[in-house]
Design a protein around this motif. Structure first.
Motif, PDB file in Angstrom:
ATOM      1  N   LEU A  11       0.463  -1.079   0.381  1.00 46.18           N
ATOM      2  CA  LEU A  11       0.007  -0.108  -0.062  1.00 46.18           C
ATOM      3  C   LEU A  11       0.870   1.003   0.333  1.00 46.18           C
ATOM      4  CD1 LEU A  11      -2.440  -1.418   2.535  1.00 46.18           C
ATOM      5  CD2 LEU A  11      -3.394  -0.601  -0.329  1.00 46.18           C
ATOM      6  N   SER A  14       1.678   2.655  -2.956  1.00 46.24           N
ATOM      7  CA  SER A  14       0.633   3.777  -3.935  1.00 46.24           C
ATOM      8  C   SER A  14       0.112   4.792  -3.646  1.00 46.24           C
ATOM      9  CB  SER A  14      -1.011   3.055  -3.175  1.00 46.24           C
ATOM     10  OG  SER A  14      -0.886   3.290  -2.308  1.00 46.24           O
ATOM     11  N   LYS A  16       1.534   8.297  -4.738  1.00 55.42           N
ATOM     12  CA  LYS A  16       2.202   8.837  -5.557  1.00 55.42           C
ATOM     13  C   LYS A  16       3.169  10.124  -5.515  1.00 55.42           C
ATOM     14  CE  LYS A  16       0.547   6.641  -8.215  1.00 55.42           C
ATOM     15  NZ  LYS A  16       0.848   4.984  -8.998  1.00 55.42           N
TER      16      LYS A  16
END
Length: 263
Positions: A11, A14, A16
């Motif tokens: 996770l 994820s 950016k």
């Protein structure tokens, strides 16, 4: 649950962020730590509440040995419930939420792990169908074709917990090894104090789960042949755990070097 270790690691990717900027990475790690800690605290609090309620209401009573997932709600309703306080339905909602949470996290973890190992590049809807089918179909088979009033359902639940306990070392040991590698982590490598504490906690968890496995093994496994086979499997399992622990140590390097020279 061991698969959550893989899920948490996935996770964080994820987000950016510009990984070339150390400050941005530190910021992401900071908020990720808050997110993970809050989730673990809430989960821990819920588990403590459930354990406390059952211990307070039924520990030492004649009913304790008869309580399982199938009838726990009825016992709670008789003990604490009223017409205005339907404990039975609260318990049902809790079980549903727990099942959904376990299914979703397990599915996502499997999706990330298999995607990384096999380098899968599938459309999102197809990937969702495949990964969720592995989680939902076995559950539906058990729900539709097995007698939920059978005590073996509780044994099945215990077996699943034992299987998760067996997998914990294979999640924690590589994780600690990776985050302790300066070559891999660079400036984000964990410090010596964190490393020592992590190993202590991991060994403590392994001892607790070892006791759980041993308890389940002595109570549920029958037959000399089956027990002998399981002893062999457990011996291989323990040997592999020791190998994982010693894999990147100086002792392992020396042993490997001495074996190479002797051959």
């Amino acid at each position: 649950m061991p698969h959550n270790v893989f899920l948490h690691s996935a996770l964080v990717q994820s987000r950016k962020i510009d990984t070339k900027k150390k400050s941005r990475v530190q910021e992401a790690v900071y908020y990720y730590n808050i997110e993970s800690i809050l989730a673990l605290i809430v989960s821990f609090f819920i588990n403590i509440c459930v354990t406390t309620v059952f211990a307070k209401g039924f520990y030492g009573s004649d009913k304790a040995d008869n309580i399982g997932l199938e009838n726990a709600g009825q016992y709670l309703q008789e003990k604490y419930g009223t017409a205005l306080f339907p404990v039975l339905y609260i318990w049902a909602i809790g079980l549903l939420a727990s099942g959904q949470s376990s299914t979703i996290t397990g599915t996502y973890a499997g999706q990330f792990v298999m995607g990384g190992f096999l380098n899968l590049r599938l459309k999102k809807w197809l990937r969702a169908v495949i990964t969720r089918s592995f989680a939902i179909i076995p559950t539906m088979i058990v729900a539709l074709f097995f007698d939920t009033e059978d005590p073996t359902m509780d044994v099945l639940n215990e077996s699943l917990n034992v299987l998760q306990s067996i997998q914990i070392p294979f999640a924690l040991i590589p994780l600690i090894t990776l985050v302790s590698s300066e070559q891999l982590m660079g400036s984000f490598v964990v410090g010596p104090i964190t490393k020592v504490i992590s190993w202590i906690v991991t060994i403590f968890l392994m001892l607790i789960n070892g006791y759980l496995i041993l308890s389940f093994y002595t109570n549920e496994v029958r037959g000399a042949v089956v027990r002998s086979s399981l002893c062999v499997v457990l011996a291989v399992y323990l040997a592999f755990i020791i190998y994982l622990i010693l894999r990147n140590t100086t002792l392992y390097s020396r042993l490997r070097s001495s074996v190479s020279k002797s051959s």
